[in-house]
Design an enzyme around this catalytic site. Structure first.
Site, PDB file in Angstrom:
ATOM      1  N   GLY A  12     -66.815  53.472 -17.954  1.00  0.00           N
ATOM      2  CA  GLY A  12     -66.249  53.314 -19.288  1.00  0.00           C
ATOM      3  C   GLY A  12     -67.250  53.091 -20.404  1.00  0.00           C
ATOM      4  N   ASN A  14     -68.561  55.376 -22.326  1.00  0.00           N
ATOM      5  CA  ASN A  14     -68.111  56.178 -23.477  1.00  0.00           C
ATOM      6  C   ASN A  14     -66.898  55.539 -24.137  1.00  0.00           C
ATOM      7  OD1 ASN A  14     -69.633  58.785 -24.064  1.00  0.00           O
ATOM      8  ND2 ASN A  14     -69.527  58.810 -21.829  1.00  0.00           N
ATOM      9  N   ARG A  61     -51.561  67.313  -7.048  1.00  0.00           N
ATOM     10  CA  ARG A  61     -52.113  67.297  -8.406  1.00  0.00           C
ATOM     11  C   ARG A  61     -51.024  67.455  -9.461  1.00  0.00           C
ATOM     12  NH1 ARG A  61     -56.281  70.796 -10.605  1.00  0.00           N
ATOM     13  NH2 ARG A  61     -56.119  72.300  -8.914  1.00  0.00           N
ATOM     14  N   ARG A  87     -61.077  63.807 -12.750  1.00  0.00           N
ATOM     15  CA  ARG A  87     -60.103  64.604 -12.002  1.00  0.00           C
ATOM     16  C   ARG A  87     -59.975  65.965 -12.652  1.00  0.00           C
ATOM     17  NH1 ARG A  87     -57.959  62.623  -7.589  1.00  0.00           N
ATOM     18  NH2 ARG A  87     -56.251  64.059  -7.975  1.00  0.00           N
ATOM     19  N   LEU A  89     -57.713  68.799 -13.961  1.00  0.00           N
ATOM     20  CA  LEU A  89     -56.336  68.819 -14.452  1.00  0.00           C
ATOM     21  C   LEU A  89     -55.692  70.185 -14.216  1.00  0.00           C
ATOM     22  CD1 LEU A  89     -57.200  66.910 -17.718  1.00  0.00           C
ATOM     23  CD2 LEU A  89     -55.652  66.065 -15.928  1.00  0.00           C
ATOM     24  N   HIS A 105     -68.903  66.015 -21.512  1.00  0.00           N
ATOM     25  CA  HIS A 105     -69.512  66.476 -20.257  1.00  0.00           C
ATOM     26  C   HIS A 105     -71.029  66.300 -20.352  1.00  0.00           C
ATOM     27  CE1 HIS A 105     -69.774  68.799 -16.561  1.00  0.00           C
ATOM     28  NE2 HIS A 105     -70.832  69.396 -17.103  1.00  0.00           N
ATOM     29  N   LEU A 140     -62.256  75.380 -16.443  1.00  0.00           N
ATOM     30  CA  LEU A 140     -62.914  74.073 -16.258  1.00  0.00           C
ATOM     31  C   LEU A 140     -64.297  73.993 -16.917  1.00  0.00           C
ATOM     32  CD1 LEU A 140     -62.770  71.281 -14.776  1.00  0.00           C
ATOM     33  CD2 LEU A 140     -64.024  72.382 -12.916  1.00  0.00           C
ATOM     34  N   ASP A 141     -64.491  73.008 -17.794  1.00  0.00           N
ATOM     35  CA  ASP A 141     -65.769  72.756 -18.473  1.00  0.00           C
ATOM     36  C   ASP A 141     -66.249  73.932 -19.334  1.00  0.00           C
ATOM     37  OD1 ASP A 141     -65.914  70.175 -17.462  1.00  0.00           O
ATOM     38  OD2 ASP A 141     -67.121  70.759 -15.732  1.00  0.00           O
TER      39      ASP A 141
END
Ligand code: GAR
Length: 215
Positions: A12, A14, A61, A87, A89, A105, A140-141
């Protein structure tokens, strides 16, 4: 004033940077995917309501994401801020919050999506590494980028020292990105492009290693 929900999974730091910044928004709640996330302690100390939505309580999920969405929507946020949420998503979840869901990221995306970004950067011998805040999309990303910070990679760097240097920048750019979102200076347009409105851009560069002075 806009409302945000912050979602975490662990340390935590950030989250702390966001809560310590004077953001022009209300943090309605912090949700963690782990009950033992250290970030929850800090959020509670700050008087922010917290809850846990654990993947262990859900068979797959899709049902975890549905429970997470239910908890988020109780707080009716304008934006959902992933801060070290570890996780993947589902597409349904991401599309529900498209344009309102952001992530940080620890790499200069699109380089090094996924895990172990600092180790991969060291392995490749890149001289510049960093971090990225982006809108989350099902890819993703690889969502549209809001802001990045770059740091030099030093020859003596370990995964830890490089990670610490990147993390310091994360703590600078994430509050900035959230502030821009909440004041309408950044948004995702209908073509999936990030619009920066009234944000100063400077002609600056980071060269690593430094150029020699040849004058
Ligand atoms: C941060 O470095 C963040 O960029 C990264 O996890 C760390 C969480 O630290 N996020 C991801 O890798 C997401 N794919 P924190 O809990 O101290 O903020």
């Amino acid at each position: 004033m806009k409302n945000i929900v912050i979602i975490i999974s662990g340390r935590g730091s950030n989250l702390q940077a966001l809560l310590n910044a004077s953001l022009e928004c209300r943090v309605r709640t912090v949700i963690s995917s782990r009950a033992d996330a250290a970030g929850l302690v800090f959020a509670k100390e700050k008087g922010i309501p917290c809850s846990v939505v654990s993947p262990h309580d859900h068979p797959d999920r899709a049902s975890f994401d549905a429970a997470l969405a239910l908890e988020i929507d109780r707080h009716d946020p304008d934006f959902v801020v992933l801060a070290g949420f570890m996780r993947i998503l589902t597409e349904a979840f991401v599309m529900r919050y498209l344009g309102r869901l952001i992530n940080i990221h620890p790499s200069l995306l699109p380089a090094y999506p996924g895990m172990h970004t600092h180790a991969k950067a060291l392995q490749d011998g890149v001289k510049i590494h960093g971090c990225t805040v982006h809108f989350v999309t099902p890819d993703l990303d690889h969502g549209p980028i809001i802001i990045q910070a770059a740091v030099p990679v030093l020859s003596r760097d370990t995964e830890q020292t490089l990670g610490e240097r990147v993390l310091r920048e994360e703590h600078r750019i994430y509050p900035q990105a959230v502030r821009w979102l909440c004041t309408g200076k950044v948004r995702l347009d209908e073509n999936g492009k990030v619009i920066h409105d009234g944000i100063r851009t400077e002609d600056s560069s980071l060269i690593s290693p430094s150029l020699e002075d040849i004058t």
